[in-house]
Write a protein that holds these residues in place. Sequence first.
Motif: not given
Length: 238
Positions: A166-170, A203-212, A153-155, A175-184
């Motif tokens: 200018d920003y996106f996250a996914y 972030t290591d908190d995988l419950s974090t909603p992407l929109e946050d 899932v991407y934002m 590999n056990d999953g994860g969340i990334r946030f990228r700044v252009a």
Amino acid sequence: MLIIFSSCNNEEKELTADAIIDKTIEKAGGERYKNAHVEFTFRNRSYTSDRNGGLYEFTRSFKDSLGEVKDVLNNEGLKRYREGEEVKISDSLATLYANSVNSVHYFVQLPYGLHDAAVQKELVGQDTISGKPYYEIRVTFAQEGGGADHEDVYMYWVNKEEFTIDYFAYRFYVNDGGIRFRVAKDPRKIEGIRFVNYDNYKTDDLSTPLEDLDDLYEEGKLMKISEINNEILNVEVK
């Protein structure tokens, strides 16, 4: 004047996720993507991208302990070559290599890939980052045509005035999953096509909603883990 203002207001409210992404692609290069040749390096590997309407060929070249390796991904699938000779590989390895090659080209040429039929876009809100207004667009993928990672899932945060990402996250699940946030950063246009580099956060908190994640970024609560820098060597639009 009131009628004009009301009309402009209604037009903004009526913009759909598809319309926003269409404007973003147009701003970044539009039709120029469709017949473009791009050469670049990423993490000491060489890549080329050739598009000809609906046909495409993506390559990745590098050296390992046994010599020169070249992966070629096109509409028919992936083939691997070593020292110019095709190497027979299993279907599972072909899928793995294909996903790896496609992923690099996908990110380098964003937002162009967001026009694909398997991409499902939803405008979920609006927010501000560093005082600038953004559309928040969630992207998911249909199983058919969405690739091996169709559950990701991407934002995307699209600048409301410039129509740039200018920003996106996914959120990913391999590999056990994860969340990334990228700044252009380092935006530049070459032959009318926009390219950027990125600072990469997690972030290591995988419950974090992407929109946050944009709020956490502004609060300094994300961890920077890498810089993603692509050296664009050559761009030709046919």
